[in-house]
Design a protein around this motif. Structure first.
Motif, PDB file in Angstrom:
ATOM      1  N   SER A  33       0.811  -1.308  -0.050  1.00 11.54           N
ATOM      2  CA  SER A  33       0.002  -0.011   0.138  1.00 11.54           C
ATOM      3  C   SER A  33       0.937   1.166   0.140  1.00 11.54           C
ATOM      4  O   SER A  33       1.759   1.117   0.814  1.00 11.54           O
ATOM      5  N   LEU A  34       0.588   2.271  -0.869  1.00 12.25           N
ATOM      6  CA  LEU A  34       1.426   3.451  -0.949  1.00 12.25           C
ATOM      7  C   LEU A  34       0.521   4.493  -0.642  1.00 12.25           C
ATOM      8  O   LEU A  34      -0.588   4.865  -1.165  1.00 12.25           O
ATOM      9  N   ALA A  35       1.011   5.278   0.276  1.00  9.89           N
ATOM     10  CA  ALA A  35       0.320   6.658   0.675  1.00  9.89           C
ATOM     11  C   ALA A  35       0.971   7.905  -0.242  1.00  9.89           C
ATOM     12  O   ALA A  35       2.253   8.326   0.211  1.00  9.89           O
ATOM     13  N   LEU A  36       0.391   8.134  -1.166  1.00  8.97           N
ATOM     14  CA  LEU A  36       0.878   9.137  -2.082  1.00  8.97           C
ATOM     15  C   LEU A  36       0.343  10.525  -1.527  1.00  8.97           C
ATOM     16  O   LEU A  36      -0.955  10.471  -1.303  1.00  8.97           O
ATOM     17  N   ASP A  37       1.087  11.611  -1.726  1.00  7.73           N
ATOM     18  CA  ASP A  37       0.726  12.902  -1.415  1.00  7.73           C
ATOM     19  C   ASP A  37      -0.520  13.559  -2.363  1.00  7.73           C
ATOM     20  O   ASP A  37      -0.232  13.250  -3.670  1.00  7.73           O
ATOM     21  N   GLN A  38      -1.287  14.140  -1.853  1.00  9.15           N
ATOM     22  CA  GLN A  38      -2.570  14.412  -2.521  1.00  9.15           C
ATOM     23  C   GLN A  38      -2.307  15.304  -3.710  1.00  9.15           C
ATOM     24  O   GLN A  38      -2.931  15.685  -4.874  1.00  9.15           O
ATOM     25  N   ARG A  39      -1.002  16.098  -3.390  1.00 12.03           N
ATOM     26  CA  ARG A  39      -0.585  17.074  -4.468  1.00 12.03           C
ATOM     27  C   ARG A  39      -0.230  16.454  -5.719  1.00 12.03           C
ATOM     28  O   ARG A  39      -0.251  17.370  -6.947  1.00 12.03           O
ATOM     29  N   TYR A  40       0.015  15.346  -5.820  1.00 14.20           N
ATOM     30  CA  TYR A  40       0.685  14.551  -6.733  1.00 14.20           C
ATOM     31  C   TYR A  40      -0.327  13.571  -7.446  1.00 14.20           C
ATOM     32  O   TYR A  40      -0.583  12.624  -6.745  1.00 14.20           O
ATOM     33  N   LYS A  41      -0.870  13.922  -8.710  1.00 16.51           N
ATOM     34  CA  LYS A  41      -1.685  12.830  -9.532  1.00 16.51           C
ATOM     35  C   LYS A  41      -0.959  12.238 -10.471  1.00 16.51           C
ATOM     36  O   LYS A  41      -0.029  12.673 -11.122  1.00 16.51           O
ATOM     37  N   PHE A  42      -1.508  11.021 -10.794  1.00 17.55           N
ATOM     38  CA  PHE A  42      -0.598   9.919 -11.507  1.00 17.55           C
ATOM     39  C   PHE A  42      -1.724   9.520 -12.421  1.00 17.55           C
ATOM     40  O   PHE A  42      -2.883   9.046 -12.037  1.00 17.55           O
ATOM     41  N   PRO A  43      -1.206   9.100 -13.914  1.00 15.57           N
ATOM     42  CA  PRO A  43      -2.316   8.493 -14.640  1.00 15.57           C
ATOM     43  C   PRO A  43      -2.608   7.018 -14.006  1.00 15.57           C
ATOM     44  O   PRO A  43      -1.933   6.550 -13.449  1.00 15.57           O
ATOM     45  N   LYS A  44      -3.729   6.654 -14.714  1.00 16.08           N
ATOM     46  CA  LYS A  44      -4.179   5.241 -14.367  1.00 16.08           C
ATOM     47  C   LYS A  44      -3.104   4.220 -14.904  1.00 16.08           C
ATOM     48  O   LYS A  44      -3.052   3.111 -14.141  1.00 16.08           O
TER      49      LYS A  44
ATOM     50  N   GLU B  70       6.601   5.568 -12.607  1.00 17.92           N
ATOM     51  CA  GLU B  70       6.774   5.965 -13.884  1.00 17.92           C
ATOM     52  C   GLU B  70       5.307   6.067 -14.323  1.00 17.92           C
ATOM     53  O   GLU B  70       4.637   5.241 -14.688  1.00 17.92           O
ATOM     54  N   PRO B  71       4.916   7.526 -14.714  1.00 15.88           N
ATOM     55  CA  PRO B  71       3.820   7.926 -14.996  1.00 15.88           C
ATOM     56  C   PRO B  71       3.411   7.394 -16.593  1.00 15.88           C
ATOM     57  O   PRO B  71       4.268   7.095 -17.540  1.00 15.88           O
ATOM     58  N   GLY B  72       2.157   7.117 -16.997  1.00 14.10           N
ATOM     59  CA  GLY B  72       1.728   6.685 -18.127  1.00 14.10           C
ATOM     60  C   GLY B  72       1.057   7.933 -18.866  1.00 14.10           C
ATOM     61  O   GLY B  72       1.509   9.172 -18.537  1.00 14.10           O
ATOM     62  N   GLY B  73       0.293   7.396 -19.791  1.00  9.89           N
ATOM     63  CA  GLY B  73      -0.072   8.454 -20.606  1.00  9.89           C
ATOM     64  C   GLY B  73      -1.667   8.633 -20.670  1.00  9.89           C
ATOM     65  O   GLY B  73      -2.396   9.234 -21.362  1.00  9.89           O
ATOM     66  N   ALA B  74      -2.262   7.900 -19.734  1.00  4.71           N
ATOM     67  CA  ALA B  74      -3.845   7.714 -19.684  1.00  4.71           C
ATOM     68  C   ALA B  74      -4.485   9.319 -19.160  1.00  4.71           C
ATOM     69  O   ALA B  74      -3.859   9.971 -18.392  1.00  4.71           O
ATOM     70  N   PRO B  75      -5.471   9.530 -19.765  1.00  2.00           N
ATOM     71  CA  PRO B  75      -6.266  10.829 -19.510  1.00  2.00           C
ATOM     72  C   PRO B  75      -6.699  10.749 -18.087  1.00  2.00           C
ATOM     73  O   PRO B  75      -6.641  11.932 -17.319  1.00  2.00           O
ATOM     74  N   ASP B  76      -7.264   9.698 -17.440  1.00  2.00           N
ATOM     75  CA  ASP B  76      -7.720   9.388 -16.224  1.00  2.00           C
ATOM     76  C   ASP B  76      -6.598   9.253 -14.860  1.00  2.00           C
ATOM     77  O   ASP B  76      -5.700   8.693 -15.355  1.00  2.00           O
ATOM     78  N   ASP B  77      -6.780   9.944 -14.087  1.00  2.00           N
ATOM     79  CA  ASP B  77      -5.995   9.751 -12.886  1.00  2.00           C
ATOM     80  C   ASP B  77      -6.059   8.520 -11.979  1.00  2.00           C
ATOM     81  O   ASP B  77      -7.339   8.143 -11.880  1.00  2.00           O
ATOM     82  N   LEU B  78      -5.273   7.996 -11.182  1.00  2.00           N
ATOM     83  CA  LEU B  78      -5.290   6.976 -10.118  1.00  2.00           C
ATOM     84  C   LEU B  78      -6.357   7.685  -9.186  1.00  2.00           C
ATOM     85  O   LEU B  78      -6.079   8.513  -8.482  1.00  2.00           O
ATOM     86  N   ALA B  79      -7.148   6.907  -8.656  1.00  2.00           N
ATOM     87  CA  ALA B  79      -8.139   7.090  -7.737  1.00  2.00           C
ATOM     88  C   ALA B  79      -7.688   6.600  -6.221  1.00  2.00           C
ATOM     89  O   ALA B  79      -6.962   5.718  -6.502  1.00  2.00           O
TER      90      ALA B  79
END
Length: 160
Positions: A84-95, A115-124
């Motif tokens: 489980s990764l606790a990511l900072d809310q400031r940083y959004k990553f693609p799906k 490594e971010p991808g190129g999807a238009p939607d972010d990880l929820a």
């Protein structure tokens, strides 16, 4: 100086020494980042082998710490490690972001690299990263190298 003022200075010096030791202990244990107001979101990733990855290990993207490992568990249905990764809310990553376990230096601490991808939607929140790469275990690399050398020796001996 009076005896009382000397005692006060010595007491203050000892108190500062204890504070410095506490700071060093927290820094060494990766606990010195006090994020009282920071809000995080949690995502999961499954790995075949996590090596020596520990809770509170950094999660980095492009060399920047974007979160921490919140927990490490085991899925007894898929026989994989669940991190489980606790990511900072400031940083959004693609799906379609990928995660891999990396090592800082030759024998340094392990961390997770995103490594971010190129999807238009972010990880929820509570999403699962599906593209993962397990830790490189030094013993396995040495074994593969030795096995490869032994196989080369067998081929060279059989050609005579």
């Amino acid at each position: 100086m009076t005896r009382r003022s000397i005692d006060m200075l010595v007491g203050l010096f000892v108190l500062l020494g204890f504070a410095a030791l506490l700071f060093l202990a927290l820094k060494a244990g990766n606990l010195a980042s006090f994020d009282f107001g920071a809000s995080n979101y949690t995502v999961r990733a499954k790995f075949d082998n996590i090596g020596g990855l520990k809770v509170r290990a950094p999660v980095k993207s492009a060399g920047v710490v974007v979160g921490r490992v919140a927990s490490v568990g085991f899925d007894d249905k898929t026989y994989q490690a669940v991190v489980s990764l606790a990511l900072d809310q400031r940083y959004k990553f693609p799906k379609d972001t990928s995660a891999k376990i990396l090592t800082s230096g030759l024998l340094g601490e392990q961390y997770i690299g995103l490594e971010p991808g190129g999807a238009p939607d972010d990880l929820a929140a509570d999403a699962t990263i599906t593209m993962t790469q397990s830790a490189v275990v030094l013993e396995n690399l040495i074994g593969q190298f030795l096995y490869g050398k032994a196989a080369e020796g067998d081929k060279a001996g059989g050609d005579k």
